[in-house]
Motif scaffolding. Sequence first.
Motif, short mmCIF file in Angstrom:
data_model
loop_
_atom_site.label_atom_id
_atom_site.label_comp_id
_atom_site.label_asym_id
_atom_site.label_seq_id
_atom_site.Cartn_x
_atom_site.Cartn_y
_atom_site.Cartn_z
N LEU A 1 -5.08 3.57 -5.24
CA LEU A 1 -4.60 2.40 -4.80
C LEU A 1 -4.43 2.06 -3.33
O LEU A 1 -4.46 2.89 -2.45
CB LEU A 1 -3.20 1.99 -5.43
CG LEU A 1 -1.69 2.99 -4.85
CD1 LEU A 1 -1.54 2.48 -3.46
CD2 LEU A 1 -0.84 3.07 -5.78
N ASN A 2 -4.79 0.73 -3.09
CA ASN A 2 -4.63 0.27 -1.39
C ASN A 2 -3.37 -0.85 -1.27
O ASN A 2 -3.23 -1.43 -2.18
CB ASN A 2 -5.71 -0.38 -1.08
CG ASN A 2 -7.05 0.83 -0.55
OD1 ASN A 2 -6.66 2.15 -0.51
ND2 ASN A 2 -8.23 0.28 -0.47
N PHE A 3 -2.66 -0.77 -0.27
CA PHE A 3 -1.72 -1.64 -0.24
C PHE A 3 -2.34 -2.64 0.91
O PHE A 3 -3.00 -2.42 1.83
CB PHE A 3 -0.45 -1.18 0.64
CG PHE A 3 0.18 -0.32 -0.45
CD1 PHE A 3 1.10 -0.80 -1.16
CD2 PHE A 3 0.29 1.17 -0.33
CE1 PHE A 3 1.61 -0.12 -2.12
CE2 PHE A 3 1.13 1.55 -1.18
CZ PHE A 3 1.83 1.15 -1.96
N ARG A 4 -2.51 -4.11 0.50
CA ARG A 4 -2.96 -4.96 1.35
C ARG A 4 -1.72 -6.27 1.79
O ARG A 4 -0.76 -6.17 1.22
CB ARG A 4 -4.06 -5.52 0.57
CG ARG A 4 -5.07 -4.80 0.43
CD ARG A 4 -6.54 -5.32 -0.20
NE ARG A 4 -7.79 -4.73 0.23
CZ ARG A 4 -8.26 -3.81 -0.61
NH1 ARG A 4 -7.44 -3.15 -1.64
NH2 ARG A 4 -9.32 -3.04 -0.22
N PHE A 5 -2.20 -6.74 2.85
CA PHE A 5 -1.46 -7.91 3.46
C PHE A 5 -1.96 -9.00 3.64
O PHE A 5 -2.92 -9.29 3.87
CB PHE A 5 -0.86 -7.12 4.76
CG PHE A 5 -0.50 -5.57 4.70
CD1 PHE A 5 0.89 -5.30 4.49
CD2 PHE A 5 -1.32 -4.55 4.27
CE1 PHE A 5 1.26 -4.22 4.66
CE2 PHE A 5 -0.85 -3.33 4.50
CZ PHE A 5 0.56 -3.01 4.60
N ALA A 6 -1.12 -10.02 3.99
CA ALA A 6 -1.52 -11.49 4.40
C ALA A 6 -1.82 -11.21 5.86
O ALA A 6 -1.40 -10.30 6.69
CB ALA A 6 -0.41 -12.25 4.25
#
Length: 578
Positions: free
Chosen positions: A475-480
Amino acid sequence: MMSTFSGSWQADNQPLMAKLVQLARLAQSEFDIEISIEKMLQEVDYRQLVISELTQLAHQDINQLTSWLISIEKDTEKTEIIPSKKRPLILLLTLVLFIFSASIFWYSNSFKSNNSPLTSKAQITNVTSESSQSNESMILTVSSTPQAAKSSIAMTSSQSKSDSETVFRLHGSNTIGEKLAPLLLEGFLQHLHIKEFAWTRSTPLERVLHYHVDGKPYAIELKAHGSSTAFSALKDKTADIGMSSRRIKDSEVKQLTKTAGHLNKIGNEHIIGLDGLAVIVNQNNPVKRLSSETLAKIFSGEISNWSQIGGAILPIKLYARDQHSGTWDTFKSLVLKKYSKKLSQQAIRFESSSELSTLVSQNEAAIGFIGLNYVLHNKAIAISESKDTGAIFPTRFTIGTEDYALSRRLYFYTPTSASNLVKDFAQYALSTEGQQVVANAGLISQNIKLEQVYPLSRAPKKYQQYASKAKRLSLNFRFAYATKELDNKGKRDLLRLVDFMEDHQSSRIVLMGFSDSVGAQVKNTHLSYQRAKSVELALTSRGIPVLAVEAMGEALPIANNNTEDGRKRNRRVEVWLL
């Protein structure tokens, strides 16, 4: 003929070492994958991971080697478990027990099928009535167990329309609605201990699931006419759940706010799984990697000969899925539309994935795109977002992390005012149990897996150090843009990670932050650090310790920084485990 294996996984075992050296050379030359022979000998987990990942690449010579390694692994285990002198006796006893058990099973099965229409536990077996007329629903049946497969509930169209109460309705994507949604609905009913249910179908894209509770009939409506119909049906209040293979557009969010609430918020937007395509060529084709733009030019006919991209002097033969296919929808969205291209009229269309894959394996000039499960006897091509990003091969791991260029998210959208049953179903789809259903449907689940990472020559020194001793999570955490705010998938992945760490309490997490390349490099490095720190805070506040936080800045882009979608994918935090 393969050499005979004898002995254990040791460096002095010459037949074994010869195969490992051959495997390492092939992996390096064909796919730029580095294998540690020393680790293969010493670490069982590493060995099994390498064999599993290389097998997914579906390379004929590599598959022969991995099959040999798998077979000798099993032989070694058997040698360790069963002393050779006792084998004949054990085999004889096993055979006698098998014959005895089979006799009892046959007798019991015959008795049940003749005397009981249903047993207590329901297992789904969908049977489409071939004799249905055009103006009637196609009858689907449910069998109770494999032992009573011939016993079933059959519900007619007139019964369902006059008697059943519709509890909720799903409209939208065919990619979801064709196979995944039916399996999730069936799994959900079983989760609720509802043991008897049946499908009726009025058209190929419309069906109804019927079941009873306390003797009262209920129904769930499923219509799969495309992602855009999800939002029109939610707007018209003719659907309770929208299924989409793309994220809702800003314009659709505004149109639906009054009737459905803010559908881009975490309580209404549910990422239920991931989808990915493999681009396949014949194994004898020397081309190993392509950019998505080059791929668009190939399938639009602008590039028509393999010699134009480093291959043989052969006219390219285009194979594509038919226009009703969810695989085609994905390819069109992620490749052709992205570069304003249209599929060449020279492309041959196929309804069957297996047929397309078989024909590519028989034609050295062919290229096609296919679901990951249908690579078979072909070679999967590594795809890059642009000339400045590394090419990545399609595996369940690279699609799960969304590093692979041709991966996408699949969504359920539920109105704020949805019933508890609708919200329970959406929550089931997100659960560990529901995600296993996603995997069983041939898509990519979000249940967390561990992957060995190999050092990359272009990676920062810190990355190299961790790659030599840590494993990466799927999993990767992604952002605005320009924020530390996690997207909706990231917020749910945070909860999955907390659950995962409960089973890995002796391990420690390392967070690596990455940024896009817009703006000053120093600022981007700081942003990548701040994003990783925000994930650390979320984890530590839930009792999960973090060993280290690293800022990688603009390093190792996986997507094109010239597009907003590409920049968003590059703004990520990777999770590693020590």
